[in-house]
Design a protein around this motif. Structure first.
Motif, short mmCIF file in Angstrom:
data_model
loop_
_atom_site.label_atom_id
_atom_site.label_comp_id
_atom_site.label_asym_id
_atom_site.label_seq_id
_atom_site.Cartn_x
_atom_site.Cartn_y
_atom_site.Cartn_z
N LEU A 163 0.82 -1.20 0.00
CA LEU A 163 0.00 0.00 0.00
C LEU A 163 0.86 1.27 0.00
O LEU A 163 0.39 2.33 -0.40
N ILE A 164 2.11 1.14 0.47
CA ILE A 164 3.07 2.23 0.42
C ILE A 164 4.41 1.67 -0.04
O ILE A 164 4.62 0.45 -0.01
N ALA A 165 5.29 2.55 -0.48
CA ALA A 165 6.60 2.09 -0.95
C ALA A 165 7.61 3.19 -0.72
O ALA A 165 7.27 4.37 -0.56
N ALA A 166 8.88 2.79 -0.67
CA ALA A 166 9.97 3.75 -0.52
C ALA A 166 10.47 4.13 -1.91
O ALA A 166 10.94 3.25 -2.65
N PRO A 167 10.40 5.39 -2.29
CA PRO A 167 10.85 5.80 -3.62
C PRO A 167 12.37 5.73 -3.77
O PRO A 167 12.89 5.60 -4.86
N HIS A 168 13.09 5.83 -2.63
CA HIS A 168 14.55 5.70 -2.63
C HIS A 168 14.96 5.27 -1.22
O HIS A 168 14.15 4.73 -0.47
N THR A 169 16.18 5.51 -0.84
CA THR A 169 16.70 4.96 0.42
C THR A 169 16.28 5.76 1.65
O THR A 169 16.61 5.38 2.77
N SER A 170 15.55 6.84 1.47
CA SER A 170 15.14 7.62 2.64
C SER A 170 14.11 6.86 3.46
O SER A 170 13.54 5.86 3.02
N SER A 171 13.85 7.33 4.67
CA SER A 171 12.90 6.65 5.54
C SER A 171 11.45 6.96 5.18
O SER A 171 10.53 6.34 5.69
N GLY A 172 11.23 7.94 4.30
CA GLY A 172 9.89 8.32 3.92
C GLY A 172 9.25 7.32 2.97
O GLY A 172 9.93 6.55 2.29
N ARG A 173 7.91 7.32 2.95
CA ARG A 173 7.16 6.42 2.08
C ARG A 173 6.13 7.22 1.30
O ARG A 173 5.69 8.29 1.72
N ILE A 174 5.75 6.68 0.14
CA ILE A 174 4.70 7.30 -0.66
C ILE A 174 3.63 6.23 -0.96
O ILE A 174 3.92 5.03 -0.92
N PRO A 175 2.40 6.64 -1.25
CA PRO A 175 1.35 5.66 -1.56
C PRO A 175 1.60 4.99 -2.90
O PRO A 175 2.14 5.59 -3.83
N THR A 176 1.20 3.74 -3.02
CA THR A 176 1.20 3.04 -4.30
C THR A 176 -0.19 3.19 -4.92
O THR A 176 -1.12 3.71 -4.30
N ASP A 177 -0.34 2.71 -6.15
CA ASP A 177 -1.66 2.73 -6.78
C ASP A 177 -2.67 1.98 -5.91
O ASP A 177 -3.81 2.41 -5.73
N LYS A 178 -2.21 0.84 -5.36
CA LYS A 178 -3.08 0.06 -4.49
C LYS A 178 -3.43 0.83 -3.23
O LYS A 178 -4.57 0.78 -2.74
N GLY A 179 -2.47 1.58 -2.71
CA GLY A 179 -2.72 2.39 -1.52
C GLY A 179 -3.74 3.49 -1.79
O GLY A 179 -4.64 3.74 -0.97
N TYR A 180 -3.60 4.16 -2.95
CA TYR A 180 -4.59 5.18 -3.31
C TYR A 180 -5.98 4.55 -3.44
O TYR A 180 -6.98 5.15 -3.04
N ARG A 181 -6.03 3.34 -4.01
CA ARG A 181 -7.32 2.68 -4.18
C ARG A 181 -7.97 2.40 -2.84
O ARG A 181 -9.16 2.66 -2.64
N VAL A 182 -7.20 1.89 -1.88
CA VAL A 182 -7.74 1.63 -0.55
C VAL A 182 -8.19 2.94 0.09
O VAL A 182 -9.25 3.02 0.70
N PHE A 183 -7.39 3.99 -0.08
CA PHE A 183 -7.74 5.30 0.48
C PHE A 183 -9.07 5.79 -0.07
O PHE A 183 -9.95 6.22 0.68
N VAL A 184 -9.23 5.72 -1.39
CA VAL A 184 -10.48 6.19 -2.01
C VAL A 184 -11.66 5.33 -1.58
O VAL A 184 -12.74 5.84 -1.25
N ASP A 185 -11.46 4.01 -1.53
CA ASP A 185 -12.56 3.11 -1.14
C ASP A 185 -12.95 3.29 0.32
O ASP A 185 -14.09 2.99 0.70
N GLN A 186 -12.01 3.78 1.14
CA GLN A 186 -12.28 3.96 2.57
C GLN A 186 -12.87 5.33 2.87
O GLN A 186 -13.23 5.61 4.02
N LEU A 187 -12.99 6.19 1.86
CA LEU A 187 -13.57 7.51 2.11
C LEU A 187 -15.03 7.36 2.53
O LEU A 187 -15.87 6.90 1.76
N THR A 188 -15.33 7.71 3.75
CA THR A 188 -16.71 7.59 4.24
C THR A 188 -17.54 8.81 3.84
O THR A 188 -18.76 8.76 3.82
N ASP A 189 -16.88 9.89 3.49
CA ASP A 189 -17.59 11.09 3.08
C ASP A 189 -16.68 11.92 2.18
O ASP A 189 -15.49 12.04 2.44
N VAL A 190 -17.26 12.42 1.11
CA VAL A 190 -16.51 13.29 0.22
C VAL A 190 -16.65 14.71 0.71
O VAL A 190 -17.76 15.20 0.90
#
Length: 340
Positions: A54-81
């Motif tokens: 659902l998230i991935a490391a774009p490089h060696t830093s400790s930070g993470r970014i969402p994957t396509d699958k992560g965005y999908r889960v995020f959108v599907d979990q939106l209880t209210d727009v």
């Protein structure tokens, strides 16, 4: 199985990454969000999210970014727009309410959506083939020049200039107007085109050539298939987000220029409980849009085919706001077109 807290961490990562375009680390999540747990606990949640892809490391830093699958889960979990503000809703009604016909209304629509979402906006013309002729108007511009106007019951207006071989006076033009309305009025566009190419009974032979030219012009207007057309605005917004694409955006632009691609994609999109549809990243790979997300909503004219409007942008977008804007404009269009 992802826990509720891990899903909350995912939401925080998506929101922070969309806002900053920077990979999100556990320390920043603790500082910006009230989870009430340590950074070590958040790192554990992030590890679980990474295991679920659902998230991935774009490089060696400790930070993470969402994957396509992560965005999908995020959108599907939106209880209210997140709804638009009263000022934004008023802006929609004011800006679109100044339109004089369908062409201007849809042109204003894409410009407005583009401005609201900061993305490339597209709108599909309502089906013209299934519409019926409301009225035919003939306007004399010169003795041998007549403007033929075809008005449908869905609000579309087709105008075309007819050059005549012989002059026509106002009385004759009024007679021809009445006869052509009798032939075409109330018919579907296909039926009107066929009727207009037939014989006009009881017509003075002196006016046969003029009548044939005018009828042929109107028949050609009736054959226009406007439902296979998109209006696009905000290409500059796409260019401004070029750094959100791993490769060149030329492929994306080419796919959008091939309108049949987006029309087919629109045809496959079904709205969810929020009255919007969202396709993310790899879900669009077969259309050559694997690095983009599409948010769309339907609008319709009573008795006509459903059309769609929406936005195309990078997967890093403000989904909640975009979904609200697209939905609000689609609802306004349906209401306005239904009233007319």
């Amino acid at each position: 199985m992802v826990s509720e807290r891990s899903l909350a961490v995912l939401r925080a990562i998506v929101q922070d990454y969309v806002a900053s375009r920077e990979p999100v680390g556990s320390k920043s999540i603790v500082e910006r969000h009230s989870f009430g747990v340590s950074a070590a606990t958040i790192r554990n949640d992030m590890a679980l999210l990474e295991e679920e892809e659902l998230i991935a490391a774009p490089h060696t830093s400790s930070g993470r970014i969402p994957t396509d699958k992560g965005y999908r889960v995020f959108v599907d979990q939106l209880t209210d727009v997140r709804p638009l503000t009263p000022a934004q809703r008023h802006a929609i009604e004011t800006f679109l309410g100044e339109s004089s016909d369908l062409d201007e209304l849809l042109a204003r629509t894409v410009r407005l959506i583009s401005q609201l979402t900061k993305q490339l906006a597209v709108v599909q013309y309502p089906s013209f083939a299934s519409a019926r002729v409301r009225h035919v108007e003939l306007v004399s511009l010169a003795p041998t020049r007549v403007l033929c106007v075809l008005i449908s019951d869905s609000g579309q207006v087709e105008q075309r200039l007819a050059e005549l071989d012989a002059p026509v006076d106002d009385e004759t033009l009024a007679d021809l107007r009445g006869r052509l309305n009798e032939l075409a009025g109330g018919r579907t566009m296909a039926e009107a085109a066929e009727a207009l190419m037939g014989d006009i009974e009881g017509l003075d032979r002196r006016h046969a050539a003029v009548a044939h030219t005018l009828a042929a012009t109107l028949a050609e207007q009736a054959r226009v298939q406007r439902h296979d057309r998109l209006v696009v605005a905000g290409a500059a917004n796409l260019v401004r987000t070029e750094q959100d694409f791993a490769g060149s955006i030329l492929g994306v632009i080419e796919a959008i220029e091939e309108q049949v691609v987006l029309l087919k994609l629109f045809g496959e999109m079904a709205s969810d409980e929020h009255a919007v549809a969202v396709r993310i990243g790899r879900e669009n790979a077969s259309f050559g849009l694997a690095e983009t997300s599409i948010v769309s909503s339907a609008f319709e004219i009573p008795g006509r085919d459903v059309s769609r409007l929406g936005i195309v942008g990078p997967t890093r977008m403000d989904y909640s706001h975009s979904m609200a804007a697209v939905r609000a404009v689609a609802r306004y269009l349906s209401r306005t077109l239904g009233e007319h």
